[in-house]
Design a protein around this motif. Structure first.
Motif, PDB file in Angstrom:
ATOM      1  N   PRO A   1       7.149  12.466   2.770  1.00 13.38           N
ATOM      2  CA  PRO A   1       6.401  11.468   1.768  1.00 13.38           C
ATOM      3  C   PRO A   1       6.235  11.683   0.524  1.00 13.38           C
ATOM      4  O   PRO A   1       6.269  11.135  -0.256  1.00 13.38           O
ATOM      5  CB  PRO A   1       5.540  10.963   2.722  1.00 13.38           C
ATOM      6  CG  PRO A   1       5.063  12.241   3.602  1.00 13.38           C
ATOM      7  CD  PRO A   1       6.194  13.075   3.658  1.00 13.38           C
ATOM      8  N   ILE A   2       5.912  13.069   0.386  1.00 15.02           N
ATOM      9  CA  ILE A   2       5.417  13.412  -1.108  1.00 15.02           C
ATOM     10  C   ILE A   2       6.137  14.855  -1.183  1.00 15.02           C
ATOM     11  O   ILE A   2       6.145  15.376  -0.018  1.00 15.02           O
ATOM     12  CB  ILE A   2       4.124  13.597  -1.233  1.00 15.02           C
ATOM     13  CG1 ILE A   2       3.252  13.560   0.274  1.00 15.02           C
ATOM     14  CG2 ILE A   2       3.563  12.145  -2.077  1.00 15.02           C
ATOM     15  CD1 ILE A   2       1.939  13.519   0.177  1.00 15.02           C
TER      16      ILE A   2
ATOM     17  N   ARG B   1       0.058   4.992   3.998  1.00 14.73           N
ATOM     18  CA  ARG B   1       1.251   5.513   4.018  1.00 14.73           C
ATOM     19  C   ARG B   1       1.961   5.604   5.803  1.00 14.73           C
ATOM     20  O   ARG B   1       3.027   5.202   5.697  1.00 14.73           O
ATOM     21  CB  ARG B   1       1.168   7.123   3.692  1.00 14.73           C
ATOM     22  CG  ARG B   1       2.316   7.817   3.360  1.00 14.73           C
ATOM     23  CD  ARG B   1       2.029   9.250   3.163  1.00 14.73           C
ATOM     24  NE  ARG B   1       1.417   9.877   3.948  1.00 14.73           N
ATOM     25  CZ  ARG B   1       0.374  10.765   3.550  1.00 14.73           C
ATOM     26  NH1 ARG B   1       0.203  11.089   2.632  1.00 14.73           N
ATOM     27  NH2 ARG B   1      -0.221  11.406   4.626  1.00 14.73           N
TER      28      ARG B   1
ATOM     29  N   MET C   1      -0.513  17.556  -2.011  1.00 23.40           N
ATOM     30  CA  MET C   1      -1.721  17.192  -2.531  1.00 23.40           C
ATOM     31  C   MET C   1      -2.885  17.836  -2.096  1.00 23.40           C
ATOM     32  O   MET C   1      -3.967  17.139  -1.788  1.00 23.40           O
ATOM     33  CB  MET C   1      -1.783  15.545  -2.428  1.00 23.40           C
ATOM     34  CG  MET C   1      -0.564  14.726  -2.940  1.00 23.40           C
ATOM     35  SD  MET C   1      -0.450  12.835  -2.618  1.00 23.40           S
ATOM     36  CE  MET C   1      -2.087  12.465  -3.827  1.00 23.40           C
TER      37      MET C   1
ATOM     38  N   LYS D   1      10.294  15.180  -2.562  1.00 21.42           N
ATOM     39  CA  LYS D   1      10.066  13.700  -2.082  1.00 21.42           C
ATOM     40  C   LYS D   1      11.270  13.245  -1.366  1.00 21.42           C
ATOM     41  O   LYS D   1      12.172  13.384  -2.210  1.00 21.42           O
ATOM     42  CB  LYS D   1       9.489  12.906  -3.143  1.00 21.42           C
ATOM     43  CG  LYS D   1       9.183  11.408  -2.671  1.00 21.42           C
ATOM     44  CD  LYS D   1       8.707  10.601  -3.938  1.00 21.42           C
ATOM     45  CE  LYS D   1       8.573   9.225  -3.645  1.00 21.42           C
ATOM     46  NZ  LYS D   1      10.031   8.675  -4.231  1.00 21.42           N
TER      47      LYS D   1
END
Lengths: 175, 494
Positions: free
Chosen positions: A112-113, A93, A140, A167
């Motif tokens: 990024p997420i 990433r 996550m 995101k």
């Protein structure tokens, strides 16, 4: 570097600032393999206040200067090494993000997420260097420190500690 | 002989002075300040006196009144100022004389004469010591400075008459820069030394810095103890010194020693002193200044001559005759000193602070380690960054460099960043090894200021990886569980 080896070993990548990326497969908590060489490690706090890293029975005086999430400053023989420890996922990433940022002159830090911002380390108009931590994003179930990939001035900070981001939400802009 | 000494200094030099004084049977007194009440140097003295609480903002070791008062109140016979602080302050010498305390150093008038650079140049010039060309005396305005500069040719250096430590100093390469730099130097001198007078001198590009140790008693005996090579400098700060100098032939050494002794005679010098010279690429030497105190780098001279310089200072201050004559002085072998400073070399030698968590010393009969710190010592921004000095003595220069490298590899300090990796880089440097280096070594000739041992990088990463693995046990159990194929897909969809 092929970090996706076929076997099921656990992998970690150590990125040395202005140095190499070194991949290790994790055998257990003490044993690591890099380029087919096995390193058996043991960290010892000595009676005289020194810290020793034993590597395959060799004793090396070391010092952990600072730890920020997955980022370490480590001294060996008085020389500082700035190292970030990455999982294969976070490594890829970061690489991808770096590639994207190199294309544009200004750096826009996007989430990024999806996740939650735990801590913001910078403020507007602050000068930052490449590698400086900007914020910590929990996503996550992992805490990720988001770092600046280039030097510049923080133009905008759109999140605060506790912000929930989707995101691609813009979090920080560096000009 | 003096019976008691107040050490008006701190750190390694306070300990160094106490060691010799103790060996001579002299009672030592150290001064404790609120800035470092548990410092190592306090344990080296027989008595510790707390610095009195005053409203004064003057740093403790610059407070002449208080220091002399401490000596008087405790019946202490003499004051040793060490280096820095009050060591070249004529007012302390005056004050001591007026109150009947012995000042371990030269008489006040000698300190005064050598402290003023213009006066020092005048005396040295009259004594026949080679001078770099320049204005004879202070220049009061830009026109006078320009005239002097044009006479000797650029580049020139503007120096503060009362200067020291690089302040009030400007190098001028072109005539058009001169007005601006003249004003800068003059106003800086006014702020730093309360004296705006400056002079102009020919600037030598990349010279060698070589100094001669002289010692004179009150009975007219003056000898020299040879030279020290101090060209490893960064921004005019010495970092590594050696004795003898690889640049001197016996003939040149004799000439420079004679010049130094002549200057000492010309000012009626008494005590220990150092005459600093610049040596140009044609091996011509020029007088720079005289330091009227013990130098940081004195141990290299002690190692190769076997003479205890602090002992000489104390004996001379006691009125004794020099116990040695010139013929007794021999240079044996080679000595190198590395200054171990609390500095972050990788961040441009920025001062580093912290607590010394651990320290491992090198071992060997050829090694001397003068330290002001031990485990638990605090390195604070209150004081200069020098913590310790590593001095190594061997038969030849080559052996000394090798042994210094080994000693540096055995020296480990935990808790604060140090100049150890830099000192190693110098020992490993080709130009330094050749001996043919000058003051441009660090700033122009060295490409890497940090020496890295083999495998250092992998050792550092191993430490990070093993620490991370222990701290992130849960994470580590997941690390291998993502199929690489799935991972790539997931990354693409980000």
């Amino acid at each position: 570097m092929n970090i996706f080896s076929k076997n099921k070993d656990k992998k970690l990548i150590a990125r040395v600032k202005s140095g190499k990326d070194l991949a290790f497969s994790v055998q257990n908590k003490q044993e690591f393999v890099h380029k087919r060489k096995t390193y058996n490690t043991l960290l010892i706090e000595e009676l005289d206040g020194m810290t020793t890293l034993m590597v395959n029975n060799e004793r090396i005086p070391v010092e952990i200067v600072s730890i920020k999430q997955n980022e370490y400053e480590i001294m060996v023989n008085g020389v500082s090494y700035f190292i970030s420890v990455e999982t294969p996922f976070s490594y890829e990433r970061k690489k991808m993000l770096e590639k994207q940022q190199q294309k544009s002159g200004k750096e826009v830090i996007k989430a990024p997420i999806p996740g939650k911002v735990l801590e913001v380390m910078v403020q507007k108009d602050q000068a930052v260097n490449a590698g400086d931590a900007l914020l910590v994003l929990e996503a996550m179930k992992m805490q990720n420190t988001i770092c600046a990939s280039r030097a510049g001035i923080v133009k905008n900070v759109t999140v605060t500690a506790g912000s929930v981001v989707s995101k691609d939400d813009v979090m920080v802009e560096i000009g | 002989m003096i019976q008691s000494i107040l050490i008006a200094n701190r750190g390694e030099i306070a300990i160094r002075i106490a060691q010799t004084a103790k060996r001579m049977g002299i009672t030592t007194y150290a001064i404790r300040t609120a800035k470092e009440p548990e410092a190592l140097y306090l344990s080296a003295a027989d008595h510790v006196i707390n610095f009195p609480n005053t409203d004064s903002t003057i740093p403790e070791f610059l407070d002449i009144e208080s220091i002399v008062a401490i000596a008087k109140a405790n019946g202490i016979e003499a004051i040793h100022p060490g280096y820095g602080y009050l060591s070249e302050n004529a007012l302390l010498a005056d004050h001591c004389q007026q109150t009947g305390v012995i000042f371990i150093g030269p008489p006040a008038n000698v300190i005064r004469a050598m402290g003023d650079k213009i006066t020092a140049k005048e005396i040295a010039g009259k004594a026949g010591i080679p001078m770099p060309g320049g204005s004879n005396g202070a220049v009061s305005n830009v026109e006078a400075a320009t005239q002097a500069a044009q006479k000797i040719g650029f580049p020139v250096i503007i120096k503060a008459s009362a200067g020291g430590g690089g302040r009030g100093m400007r190098i001028v390469h072109k005539a058009k820069e001169l007005p601006r730099l003249f004003n800068e130097a003059s106003s800086e001198a006014l702020r730093a030394f309360n004296d705006p007078s400056v002079f102009v001198e020919k600037y030598l590009v990349s010279p060698k810095h070589i100094e001669m140790q002289v010692v004179a008693d009150a009975h007219g005996n003056i000898i020299h103890l040879g030279e020290r090579e101090c060209s490893v400098q960064r921004k005019h700060q010495k970092l590594i010194e050696e004795a003898p100098s690889p640049a001197l032939t016996p003939a040149l050494r004799a000439q420079m020693a004679e010049a130094a002794v002549n200057l000492a005679k010309a000012v009626n010098y008494q005590s220990l002193g150092t005459v600093e010279f610049l040596l140009d690429k044609d091996n011509k030497f020029y007088f720079m200044e005289m330091n009227t105190r013990i130098q940081v780098e004195h141990p290299v001279t002690e190692m190769i001559t076997g003479v205890d310089l602090v002992e000489l200072q104390i004996r001379i201050a006691s009125g004794e005759k020099l116990p040695i004559c010139q013929a007794d002085v021999k240079q044996n072998g080679w000595a190198i000193e590395c200054r171990i400073n609390a500095e972050d070399v990788q961040s441009g030698f920025a001062p580093a602070t912290g607590t010394i968590k651990g320290i491992r010393f090198p071992q060997g009969n050829h090694i001397r380690f003068d330290t002001g710190i031990a485990r638990g010592s605090e390195v604070t921004p209150h004081f200069d960054s020098m913590m310790a000095k590593l001095i190594v003595h061997k038969a030849s220069r080559k052996d000394a460099i090798k042994a210094t490298m080994t000693a540096l590899q055995q020296l480990h300090i935990k808790g604060v960043k140090t100049t150890i990796p830099f000192c190693k880089a110098v020992m490993d440097n080709k130009l330094f090894k050749s001996g043919n280096y000058n003051t441009s070594l660090i700033e122009e000739q060295m490409t890497d200021l940090v020496y890295r041992e083999e495998d250092e990088e992998i050792l550092a990463t191993l430490l990070a990886i093993s620490h991370y693995t222990r701290e992130h046990e849960q994470v580590s159990s997941e690390m291998g569980s993502i199929d690489p194929w799935v991972l790539k897909k997931r990354l693409k969809s980000l």
